[in-house]
Design an enzyme around this catalytic site. Structure first.
Site, PDB file in Angstrom:
ATOM      1  N   CYS A 133      75.850 -32.834 -92.974  1.00  0.00           N
ATOM      2  CA  CYS A 133      75.563 -31.400 -93.520  1.00  0.00           C
ATOM      3  C   CYS A 133      74.517 -30.781 -92.579  1.00  0.00           C
ATOM      4  O   CYS A 133      73.341 -31.299 -92.482  1.00  0.00           O
ATOM      5  CB  CYS A 133      74.812 -31.607 -94.827  1.00  0.00           C
ATOM      6  SG  CYS A 133      74.102 -30.013 -95.321  1.00  0.00           S
ATOM      7  N   CYS A 136      71.643 -28.912 -94.231  1.00  0.00           N
ATOM      8  CA  CYS A 136      70.532 -29.908 -94.580  1.00  0.00           C
ATOM      9  C   CYS A 136      69.750 -30.419 -93.570  1.00  0.00           C
ATOM     10  O   CYS A 136      68.345 -30.553 -93.531  1.00  0.00           O
ATOM     11  CB  CYS A 136      70.984 -31.090 -95.242  1.00  0.00           C
ATOM     12  SG  CYS A 136      72.633 -30.931 -96.468  1.00  0.00           S
ATOM     13  N   ASP A 137      70.208 -30.767 -92.472  1.00  0.00           N
ATOM     14  CA  ASP A 137      69.497 -31.748 -91.406  1.00  0.00           C
ATOM     15  C   ASP A 137      69.387 -31.024 -89.974  1.00  0.00           C
ATOM     16  O   ASP A 137      68.776 -31.586 -89.557  1.00  0.00           O
ATOM     17  CB  ASP A 137      70.401 -33.084 -91.167  1.00  0.00           C
ATOM     18  CG  ASP A 137      70.176 -33.912 -92.654  1.00  0.00           C
ATOM     19  OD1 ASP A 137      69.476 -33.662 -93.422  1.00  0.00           O
ATOM     20  OD2 ASP A 137      71.357 -34.541 -92.881  1.00  0.00           O
TER      21      ASP A 137
END
Ligand code: NDP
Length: 307
Positions: A133, A136-137
């Protein structure tokens, strides 16, 4: 005997629960292994209508769950290990703690999970540079090189997103042709930070406690090389989490997504409905999952009324 059991509490499950609870059906929601679903692993959600300033995936799902509980939905953090589905019901579900639940209607909203690379180093370095992701990261990898695997729209989207932070994005795809739409490929190709490695396969993720690089092999020449990078994002598509239901006779397509009938949420077994990513190979958005969750609850309510 339950009237409605909802398997999963991502956006589809929570929305189905809100609708079923407001219809007075007191649904039981089995939240499973990833309470809140994949959305809880996303940071900011900026495209869910009604939140002009964005909202975290976790808060969005928790708000939905609170809303469902307010109207009488019951949430249990249990996983279904076996299902016995009978056309017309009742359906019997065996939970991971060994208890059995009987229900007239089952709404499956079990979601989908990202496909893994399945190479050495991937499991060991997951969370330390290995991610599925970018949203997300990605922001953790400022001014360092990163890699993305895959040739679909997700891979292009993730690679483009990562150019906001990374010094260089290596895109590794196993073929010459892309599955991604032309426009996404064109955008990625126009971005000077993205470097394409086609006909190539990642064979190893290298690093002790954090990702330090990837080993790739050229599928045509057979030559190996090492790319230095600090993160690897696998964008290889998703696998629907339907195994238990498929074993119980639910019809799925060649990729494992549940087949619903005639533009409804009806499955091939009467009294079993499906919504969200587990039945959606295409859109996989929080808002589209929520929409089908609402439809499943409406279909289920009508089905029960007609019964
Ligand atoms: P896709 O299934 O479309 O693409 C997966 C990619 O991963 C393919 O290129 C595939 O290669 C590759 N792949 C799969 N398994 C492996 C493996 N074991 N090793 C190496 N490579 C592998 O998934 P996406 O998540 O990209 O897209 C899913 C759907 O969502 C699509 O319909 C897409 O259009 C849509 N979507 C749309 C977006 C948008 O419009 N903005 C953004 C994101 C997704 P190969 O091609 O060789 O099979």
């Amino acid at each position: 005997m339950e009237q409605i059991v909802i398997a999963g509490n991502g956006p589809a499950g929570c929305t189905a629960a809100i609708y079923a609870a407001r219809a007075g059906l007191s649904p039981l929601v089995l939240a499973g292994n990833t309470p809140g679903g994949l959305l809880t692993q996303t940071s900011e959600v900026e495209n869910f209508p009604g939140f002009p300033d964005g909202i975290t995936g976790f808060d969005l799902v928790m708000n939905m769950q609170t809303q469902a509980e307010k109207f009488g939905a019951r949430i249990e953090y249990e996983t279904i290990s076996e299902a016995f589905l009978t056309p017309g019901g009742p359906h019997k579900l065996i939970l991971s703690d060994g208890t059995a639940v009987e229900t007239q209607v089952l709404i499956i909203t079990s979601g989908a999970t990202p496909r893994a690379l399945e190479v050495p180093g991937e499991d060991r370095l997951r969370g330390n540079g290995v991610s599925a992701c970018a949203t997300c990261d990605g922001a953790f990898y400022k001014d360092v090189p990163v890699a993305v695997a895959g040739g679909g729209d997700s891979a292009m989207e993730e690679a483009l997103f990562l150019t906001r932070f990374a010094s260089e994005v290596h895109l590794i795809h196993r073929r010459e042709q892309f599955r991604a739409s032309r426009i996404m490929v064109a955008r990625a190709k126009a971005n000077a930070k993205i470097r394409f490695h086609l006909n190539a396969k990642i064979t190893e993720i290298i690093g002790n406690s954090n990702v330090e690089g990837i080993r790739i092999i050229d599928n045509i020449a057979g030559t190996e090389s090492i790319i230095s990078c600090k993160a690897v994002f696998a964008a290889l598509g998703h696998i629907p989490c339907n195994e238990v239901f498929q074993k119980a006779g639910i019809e799925v397509d060649e990729r494992g997504f549940i087949i619903t009938r005639d533009n409804t949420t009806y499955t091939n077994i009467a009294g079993v409905f499906a919504a969200g990513d587990c039945a959606d190979p295409l859109y996989r958005q929080a808002i589209t999952a929520a929409g089908t969750g609402a439809r499943a609850a409406i279909d289920a309510e009508k089905y029960l009324a007609e019964k």
